[in-house]
Motif scaffolding. Structure first.
Motif, PDB file in Angstrom:
ATOM      1  N   PRO A  78      31.577 -10.534 -10.242  1.00  0.00           N
ATOM      2  CA  PRO A  78      32.929  -9.977 -10.081  1.00  0.00           C
ATOM      3  C   PRO A  78      33.300  -9.718  -8.620  1.00  0.00           C
ATOM      4  N   ASN A  79      34.592  -9.794  -8.344  1.00  0.00           N
ATOM      5  CA  ASN A  79      35.117  -9.470  -7.019  1.00  0.00           C
ATOM      6  C   ASN A  79      35.590  -8.024  -6.938  1.00  0.00           C
ATOM      7  N   ASP A  80      35.891  -7.453  -8.088  1.00  0.00           N
ATOM      8  CA  ASP A  80      36.392  -6.084  -8.147  1.00  0.00           C
ATOM      9  C   ASP A  80      35.277  -5.105  -7.781  1.00  0.00           C
ATOM     10  N   GLU A  81      35.544  -4.244  -6.807  1.00  0.00           N
ATOM     11  CA  GLU A  81      34.528  -3.295  -6.343  1.00  0.00           C
ATOM     12  C   GLU A  81      34.061  -2.371  -7.455  1.00  0.00           C
ATOM     13  N   ASP A  82      34.951  -2.035  -8.381  1.00  0.00           N
ATOM     14  CA  ASP A  82      34.593  -1.129  -9.470  1.00  0.00           C
ATOM     15  C   ASP A  82      33.664  -1.787 -10.489  1.00  0.00           C
ATOM     16  N   LEU A  83      33.578  -3.112 -10.454  1.00  0.00           N
ATOM     17  CA  LEU A  83      32.780  -3.822 -11.456  1.00  0.00           C
ATOM     18  C   LEU A  83      31.435  -4.323 -10.932  1.00  0.00           C
ATOM     19  N   THR A  84      31.310  -4.474  -9.610  1.00  0.00           N
ATOM     20  CA  THR A  84      30.100  -5.118  -9.083  1.00  0.00           C
ATOM     21  C   THR A  84      28.824  -4.340  -9.396  1.00  0.00           C
ATOM     22  N   LYS A  85      28.873  -3.015  -9.293  1.00  0.00           N
ATOM     23  CA  LYS A  85      27.658  -2.231  -9.533  1.00  0.00           C
ATOM     24  C   LYS A  85      27.237  -2.281 -10.997  1.00  0.00           C
ATOM     25  N   SER A  86      28.193  -2.119 -11.897  1.00  0.00           N
ATOM     26  CA  SER A  86      27.852  -2.158 -13.322  1.00  0.00           C
ATOM     27  C   SER A  86      27.377  -3.548 -13.723  1.00  0.00           C
ATOM     28  N   HIS A  87      28.015  -4.574 -13.168  1.00  0.00           N
ATOM     29  CA  HIS A  87      27.593  -5.944 -13.460  1.00  0.00           C
ATOM     30  C   HIS A  87      26.183  -6.192 -12.925  1.00  0.00           C
ATOM     31  N   SER A  88      25.919  -5.733 -11.714  1.00  0.00           N
ATOM     32  CA  SER A  88      24.593  -5.904 -11.120  1.00  0.00           C
ATOM     33  C   SER A  88      23.529  -5.218 -11.963  1.00  0.00           C
ATOM     34  N   GLY A  89      23.852  -4.020 -12.450  1.00  0.00           N
ATOM     35  CA  GLY A  89      22.909  -3.293 -13.291  1.00  0.00           C
ATOM     36  C   GLY A  89      22.602  -4.026 -14.582  1.00  0.00           C
TER      37      GLY A  89
ATOM     38  N   GLU B 293       0.828  -1.209   0.000  1.00  0.00           N
ATOM     39  CA  GLU B 293       0.000   0.000   0.000  1.00  0.00           C
ATOM     40  C   GLU B 293       0.861   1.256   0.000  1.00  0.00           C
ATOM     41  N   LYS B 294       1.965   1.227   0.742  1.00  0.00           N
ATOM     42  CA  LYS B 294       2.875   2.374   0.768  1.00  0.00           C
ATOM     43  C   LYS B 294       3.468   2.631  -0.618  1.00  0.00           C
ATOM     44  N   ILE B 295       3.883   1.552  -1.283  1.00  0.00           N
ATOM     45  CA  ILE B 295       4.478   1.691  -2.615  1.00  0.00           C
ATOM     46  C   ILE B 295       3.449   2.226  -3.605  1.00  0.00           C
ATOM     47  N   SER B 296       2.262   1.657  -3.578  1.00  0.00           N
ATOM     48  CA  SER B 296       1.226   2.024  -4.543  1.00  0.00           C
ATOM     49  C   SER B 296       0.775   3.470  -4.390  1.00  0.00           C
ATOM     50  N   SER B 297       0.858   4.005  -3.176  1.00  0.00           N
ATOM     51  CA  SER B 297       0.380   5.369  -2.926  1.00  0.00           C
ATOM     52  C   SER B 297       1.494   6.412  -2.961  1.00  0.00           C
ATOM     53  N   ALA B 298       2.738   5.981  -3.118  1.00  0.00           N
ATOM     54  CA  ALA B 298       3.868   6.912  -3.093  1.00  0.00           C
ATOM     55  C   ALA B 298       3.960   7.702  -4.399  1.00  0.00           C
ATOM     56  N   SER B 299       4.354   8.967  -4.278  1.00  0.00           N
ATOM     57  CA  SER B 299       4.552   9.793  -5.473  1.00  0.00           C
ATOM     58  C   SER B 299       5.843   9.424  -6.187  1.00  0.00           C
ATOM     59  N   MET B 300       6.787   8.865  -5.419  1.00  0.00           N
ATOM     60  CA  MET B 300       8.076   8.435  -5.960  1.00  0.00           C
ATOM     61  C   MET B 300       8.619   7.338  -5.055  1.00  0.00           C
ATOM     62  N   VAL B 301       9.175   6.300  -5.657  1.00  0.00           N
ATOM     63  CA  VAL B 301       9.731   5.188  -4.886  1.00  0.00           C
ATOM     64  C   VAL B 301      11.226   5.095  -5.162  1.00  0.00           C
ATOM     65  N   TYR B 302      12.012   5.090  -4.098  1.00  0.00           N
ATOM     66  CA  TYR B 302      13.463   4.957  -4.206  1.00  0.00           C
ATOM     67  C   TYR B 302      13.858   3.551  -3.748  1.00  0.00           C
ATOM     68  N   LEU B 303      14.340   2.747  -4.677  1.00  0.00           N
ATOM     69  CA  LEU B 303      14.703   1.362  -4.389  1.00  0.00           C
ATOM     70  C   LEU B 303      16.206   1.269  -4.165  1.00  0.00           C
ATOM     71  N   VAL B 304      16.591   0.677  -3.046  1.00  0.00           N
ATOM     72  CA  VAL B 304      18.006   0.566  -2.687  1.00  0.00           C
ATOM     73  C   VAL B 304      18.322  -0.888  -2.364  1.00  0.00           C
ATOM     74  N   ALA B 305      19.369  -1.432  -2.988  1.00  0.00           N
ATOM     75  CA  ALA B 305      19.754  -2.824  -2.746  1.00  0.00           C
ATOM     76  C   ALA B 305      21.249  -2.986  -2.978  1.00  0.00           C
ATOM     77  N   PRO B 306      21.875  -3.965  -2.324  1.00  0.00           N
ATOM     78  CA  PRO B 306      23.310  -4.194  -2.517  1.00  0.00           C
ATOM     79  C   PRO B 306      23.606  -4.843  -3.867  1.00  0.00           C
ATOM     80  N   SER B 307      24.827  -4.654  -4.320  1.00  0.00           N
ATOM     81  CA  SER B 307      25.255  -5.203  -5.613  1.00  0.00           C
ATOM     82  C   SER B 307      25.686  -6.664  -5.472  1.00  0.00           C
ATOM     83  N   ASP B 308      24.765  -7.459  -4.978  1.00  0.00           N
ATOM     84  CA  ASP B 308      24.963  -8.899  -4.824  1.00  0.00           C
ATOM     85  C   ASP B 308      23.798  -9.602  -5.507  1.00  0.00           C
ATOM     86  N   LEU B 309      23.968 -10.871  -5.803  1.00  0.00           N
ATOM     87  CA  LEU B 309      22.920 -11.615  -6.494  1.00  0.00           C
ATOM     88  C   LEU B 309      21.614 -11.580  -5.714  1.00  0.00           C
TER      89      LEU B 309
END
Length: 301
Positions: free
Chosen positions: A276-287, A22-38
């Motif tokens: 990837p194990n490289d910190e510089d690659l995990t976010k782009s790979h996750s995306g 209900e919170k998500i459905s009624s929100a004007s904007m939703v900000y989704l945050v998650a770690p760069s892991d599977l």
């Protein structure tokens, strides 16, 4: 799709997850945050898919992978004031949902639940992972969404990645698996019926025996199949690195989607291998994985 919230693993937390929906459905904007892991990507994909399918405005942020955060520390995150912030925390300790304060933002963490199975309705306790929670929430937001439906088979992925199956029978995993089977999202098949599997999941597995068994499988009756699987599994039992409950899933309960050649557990394993194990690659790979998962409903091509 069947209503996951109406099934046994979700009975204790049904109202809690409905409130998040209900919170998500009624929100004007939703900000989704998650770690760069599977685990984070699988959970995030469900919520992002539901936002796209239902036309909810959202923004996504991938944070550091668990492997790049020193033990005992947490990454500081900004809580937005112009919308609803949802933080997906797959590696958080298991919580009782009544202890969560979701006033300023929403935390999706593993939740303690009880489940009653069998004729005697024996009570078993366990943890409901964030991926299955997000799958249930997504189905409430966009029950007919094409992207949400595409991701449905991975609702069991978070439970599979947890260590519950490494210790004992996990009734939550089994229950969600059976829901997916009964609603037709997956077919549950034995190992010889899977066209392509990921190597290394089963120790001491004879590829020669498996190849021969695949050729004969279609002409074998139930008893012959059981005996053949028993012979195939025997060498693996000497290796204690994989628990008996997990081996049972790998030999008898592979999840296959439609015409896909690789089962869900193999896709998850392949994704873990190349993460990837490289910190510089995990976010782009996750995306990249996130985009492919939502578009194609597969972790690997």
């Amino acid at each position: 799709m069947n209503d996951l919230l109406a099934t046994a693993p979700f009975e204790d937390v049904r109202v809690h997850l409905q409130q998040i929906c209900e919170k998500i459905s009624s929100a004007s904007m939703v900000y989704l945050v998650a770690p760069s892991d599977l685990e984070g990507v699988l959970a995030l994909a469900n919520l992002e898919a539901s936002c796209i399918d239902s036309g909810i405005r959202y923004s996504r942020r991938l944070t550091k992978s668990k492997q790049h955060i020193p033990h005992g520390e947490k990454e500081e995150l900004e809580i937005k004031n112009d919308g609803l912030t949802i933080m997906i925390e797959p590696f958080e300790d298991t919580w009782d949902f009544t202890e969560l304060k979701n006033d300023d933002f929403v935390r999706i963490v593993p939740l303690s639940v009880s489940i009653r199975l069998g004729k005697n309705k024996n009570k078993r306790n366990g943890a409901l992972d964030v991926v299955s929670q997000c799958s249930a929430i997504a189905a409430m937001i966009a029950p007919n969404g094409s992207r949400v439906r595409r991701l449905r088979p991975f609702a069991v992925g978070g439970q599979w990645l947890r260590d519950s199956l490494d210790n004992t029978f996990d009734p939550i995993h089994s229950s969600i698996r059976d829901v997916l089977r009964d609603e037709g999202s997956v077919r549950v098949v034995a190992l010889p019926e899977v066209s392509i599997t990921s190597d290394g999941m089963i120790p001491n597995l004879s590829k020669t025996m498996l190849r021969r068994l695949k050729k004969r499988w279609g002409s074998m009756d139930y008893d012959s199949r059981s005996q053949a699987i028993g012979e195939l599994i025997l060498p693996t039992l000497t290796d204690k690195s994989v628990s008996t409950p997990r081996l049972e899933e790998l030999f008898w309960h592979r999840l296959v989607v439609g015409g896909q050649e690789m089962d869900i557990y193999s896709q998850i394993n392949e994704a873990r291998i190349v993460w990837p194990n490289d910190e510089d690659l995990t976010k782009s790979h996750s995306g990249a994985i996130l985009k492919s998962l939502i578009s194609n409903g597969k972790l690997v091509d």
